[in-house]
Design an enzyme around this catalytic site. Sequence first.
Site, short mmCIF file in Angstrom:
data_model
loop_
_atom_site.label_atom_id
_atom_site.label_comp_id
_atom_site.label_asym_id
_atom_site.label_seq_id
_atom_site.Cartn_x
_atom_site.Cartn_y
_atom_site.Cartn_z
N GLU A 84 32.86 2.98 -28.69
CA GLU A 84 32.75 3.95 -27.62
C GLU A 84 31.37 4.59 -27.52
O GLU A 84 31.07 5.27 -26.53
CB GLU A 84 33.82 5.04 -27.80
N GLU A 89 42.18 -5.83 -47.52
CA GLU A 89 41.83 -4.48 -47.95
C GLU A 89 41.68 -4.36 -49.45
O GLU A 89 41.13 -3.40 -49.97
CB GLU A 89 42.89 -3.49 -47.48
#
Length: 311
Positions: free
Chosen positions: A92, A123
């Site tokens: 963004e 992860e």
Amino acid sequence: MTTAHAALRAQLDTLTTEAFRPELAGIDRLSTLEIARVMNAEDATVATAVGGQLEAIAAAIDAISVRMARGGRLVYAGAGTAGRMGVLDASECPPTFNTDPAQVIGLIAGGPSAMVKAVEGAEDSKELAAHDLTALHLTPDDTVIGISASGRTPYAIGAVEHARTRGALTVGLSCNAGSALAAAADHGIEVVVGPELLTGSTRLKAGTAQKLVLNLISTITMIRLGKTYGNLMVDMRSSNEKLRARAHRIVALATGAPDEEIEAALTATGGEVKNAVLVILGAVDAPAAAGLLSAARGHLREALAQASRPR
């Protein structure tokens, strides 16, 4: 049960974000409206928890801003929901602040496909984080923010540890106190939001907390870098009809100039809002505005102050 599995279970039992809430064991028997009220009340506590970490957040932002002003990058690294929050915030920044896509980067364990589909085991690898960051060729002016609700995710910790070996600034954002992630970083931010409505579902309050903190970090950093003028997003380029309309409105709010003058300034500056504002308020032509902004490192207020001085 393996020894490693038993150790992981014991570790999860100590985490606030994984705690079981017996008072909510019958939540599936409530009406939809009642569940919504409970969730809304839970969410209302998140902003307060973030507020308790504002000093730590501000200290991190100040350190990040200094480095980014020298050309450094901001890199988010996390797995699952935490990684997605980082990728979202990074994605963004270009449309909001006209940043280069390489200036704010989001890394998620397992790569881009992990945004929409879980990549099992990603992860759990510190080495994967080091591999992902090695490709970026980190410098001491860069910042790496490891994000993990539990504060124990190997990918996030590995990212911070690798970044420190390269001299980069490091931040650890978690939702448990005394986390390994915060301990590994130069700046630890621990937003303790408490146990989730659904046991261990850290996409809820923890995810909201991460989003709020990343909003603070990226937005205030961009303000410090001169990407705004007051509360106006002046560092944008009008490249389509929607953005052209927004650009016109921002220049109007910043200057109070008539439409014709605004359109002329935007045309002369190639649609660059910040330059157009300077053309109008500084009473300079487009090339002079570009030069003043370059000398002021993109800070419009500083460029305006220079334009107003006798020449």
